[in-house]
Structures are given as C-alpha cells and as structure tokens.
Scaffold this active site. Structure first.
Site, PDB file in Angstrom:
ATOM      1  CG  ASN A 220      -1.794   0.812   1.186  1.00  0.00           C
ATOM      2  OD1 ASN A 220      -1.943   1.973   0.389  1.00  0.00           O
ATOM      3  ND2 ASN A 220      -2.252   0.984   2.930  1.00  0.00           N
TER       4      ASN A 220
ATOM      5  CE  LYS B 156      -0.415   3.084   4.934  1.00  0.00           C
ATOM      6  NZ  LYS B 156       0.101   3.344   6.227  1.00  0.00           N
TER       7      LYS B 156
ATOM      8  CG  HIS C 191      -6.154   1.606   5.340  1.00  0.00           C
ATOM      9  ND1 HIS C 191      -5.523   2.833   5.560  1.00  0.00           N
ATOM     10  CD2 HIS C 191      -4.916   1.103   4.795  1.00  0.00           C
ATOM     11  CE1 HIS C 191      -4.316   2.686   5.974  1.00  0.00           C
ATOM     12  NE2 HIS C 191      -4.105   1.868   5.431  1.00  0.00           N
TER      13      HIS C 191
ATOM     14  CD  GLU D  86      -2.434   5.818   6.863  1.00  0.00           C
ATOM     15  OE1 GLU D  86      -2.673   5.554   5.234  1.00  0.00           O
ATOM     16  OE2 GLU D  86      -1.402   4.891   7.579  1.00  0.00           O
TER      17      GLU D  86
ATOM     18  CD  GLU E  21      -3.932  -2.951   7.188  1.00  0.00           C
ATOM     19  OE1 GLU E  21      -2.683  -2.635   6.382  1.00  0.00           O
ATOM     20  OE2 GLU E  21      -4.310  -1.601   7.112  1.00  0.00           O
TER      21      GLU E  21
ATOM     22  N   GLY F 122       1.934   2.584  10.825  1.00  0.00           N
ATOM     23  CA  GLY F 122       3.565   3.253  10.644  1.00  0.00           C
ATOM     24  C   GLY F 122       3.435   3.557  12.133  1.00  0.00           C
TER      25      GLY F 122
ATOM     26  CB  SER G  14       5.146  -2.036  12.325  1.00  0.00           C
ATOM     27  OG  SER G  14       4.475  -0.475  12.388  1.00  0.00           O
TER      28      SER G  14
END
Ligand code: PGA
Length: 263
Positions: free
Chosen positions: A12, A14, A104, A106, A175, A181, A221
């Site tokens: 991904n 991003k 996701h 985010e 996730e 991250g 991560s």
C-alpha cells in the site's frame, strides 16, 4: 478441509510516488524478483499505487508481461455522476486492476468513512469485478477497553459484508490501528488470534468453504525482520505493507519470506 490459499503480499503506497516513480519502482521490483527467481504462483505480489499512477502501472505491467498485480487504494460507492473528486470502480476495472482497498483505517479516520460507506464500497467493487481488500482493525483504546480484541474487526466485517454472497472473491486485511506506521507490530500470536476469529466470523457469514478460501492478511509495521514469524501463523495468508513497501529491498525481502523463515 484442505485449503490452498496463495499468500498475497500487498504494498500500500499510500500518497507516495508519482507516475514516473511508479514505473521505475515496478520495473525494479520485477527485476529484483526475477533475479531471485521468484515464483508468483507461490506468493502473489500486488501494489496499490495512487490513482494517478494506475494507468502507468498498467502500461508497464502489460508491456513487460509482469506477473505483478495492482489495485486502487479506494473507490467511490457510486458508479458515475456528480461526485466531484471521486473515482468509480468501473474506471479502476477498466485499467486492468484486480484489487481495491476498502475501509483502510486512514480512510475511516481521516475521511470519516463509516461502516455503511465501507459496505457500499465493497458492493461497488464486486459490482465492477474488482476484489475488495477490506481493512478492519481496532484502535489502541478499543483494544484496551474490550475483553475480546477481535470484537471491533468482527463488527466491521459483518457490517461491510452484509450483502456479499458465499464464494465471492474477497480479501480481508486485519490492521490494528495502533500498529500502522508506528513501528509497533502486533505479535504473531496477537495477529493470529484476531485473524482466526475473523475466519470464524467469515464462516458464519459466508459458510465454511468461503471462510477456508478467503485470504486474511495482517498489516501494521510489517518488515523483513518480522514477516516470517507472522507468516508462520495458520490463519495469516499474507501482509498489507505500508512503509516497507516503498523500498525495493524491503518489499522484495518481505515477498521472499520463505527464504528467511526461522529468522
Ligand atoms: P505500515 O502501514 O506497514 O506502514 O504500518 C500498513 C498499512 O497502513 O496498510
């Protein structure tokens, strides 16, 4: 039940890499994997570039006949119309993409996407022949305030898959938000516990056969140093990789986790 789930390593990107950087990256990744004699039937590889890179990635994949798959990071729940800035699943499918990320964390947090929106997006993806990669996972607060760390993921899963039919090709990515991250990776046991619960819930929703066939990825991560232990878990069928998917060496090493199992 004998299962043959091909592991999937998904990068991904991003909001990283313009279309020129995307071409260079995909080309180098393909060379690196070719040098390593990577067998794509053993571990599937997919990248999720920004929308503006998809056409370029399609061109390089087709011209060089690469086995790398690609997908979009989001799609509209609508098919067409007055939705300024949105991208239809139809357009993504037209670019030869196989996958699309849905929900996701985010998107859920920064863009306020609710479970209802995620459900509509899953349905839109399937309507256009795309495989939705549905992302689910709990925040740190949610993990700490609940007896069962899988509760949030299962609620998100049930909401998003309400109208999905048994046998539909979907991918789930677990996730934990606190691991994205942050460098804080869930332990292999923590990831397995939730992924097993997700598979159980898939069985209730779609039947045992679909549950056994559906790939469940772990994300948060993932790095070359931790991927092998995660991939040893029985209910984890791959990884959704953010930061480490932007480095050829790291992503290739994650894809080639077989060569360092045990490290
Ligand atoms: P990360 O991101 O690997 O950088 O933690 C994972 C993701 O957000 O999909």
């Amino acid at each position: 039940m004998v299962t043959t789930r091909t592991p999937l390593m998904a990068g991904n990107w991003k909001m990283n890499f313009n279309h020129l950087q995307a071409i260079a990256f995909v080309q180098k990744l393909a060379w690196t994997l070719k040098d390593a004699k990577h067998e794509y039937e053993q571990v599937e590889v997919a990248v999720f570039p920004p929308f503006t890179d998809l056409r370029s990635v399609q061109t390089i994949v087709q011209a060089d006949k690469l086995d790398i798959e690609y997908g979009a990071q989001d799609l509209s729940e609508h098919d067409s119309g007055a939705y300024t800035g949105d991208i239809s699943g139809e357009f993504i499918a037209q670019l030869g993409a196989r996958y699309v990320l849905v929900g996701h964390s985010e998107r859920r947090t920064i863009h306020g996407e609710s479970d209802e929106v995620c459900k509509a997006k899953v349905d839109a993806a399937i309507r256009h022949g795309l495989v939705p990669v549905l992302c689910v996972g709990e925040s740190l607060e949610e993990r700490e305030s609940s007896d069962n760390p899988a509760d949030v993921s299962i609620a998100q899963l049930k909401a998003a898959l309400a109208d999905v039919k048994p046998g539909t090709d979907i991918v789930i990515a677990y996730e934990p938000v606190w691991a994205i991250g942050t460098g804080k990776v869930a332990t292999a046991e923590q990831a397995q516990e939730v992924c097993a619960a997700i598979r159980g819930a898939l069985g209730e929703l779609l039947g045992e056969e679909s549950a056994a066939q559906t790939r469940i990825l772990y994300g948060g991560s993932v790095k070359p140093a931790n991927v092998a232990s995660i991939m040893r878990e029985p209910d984890i069928d791959g990884a959704l990789v953010g930061g480490a998917s932007l480095s050829i060496d790291d992503f290739a090493s994650i894809i080639r986790y077989h060569s360092h199992v045990g490290t």
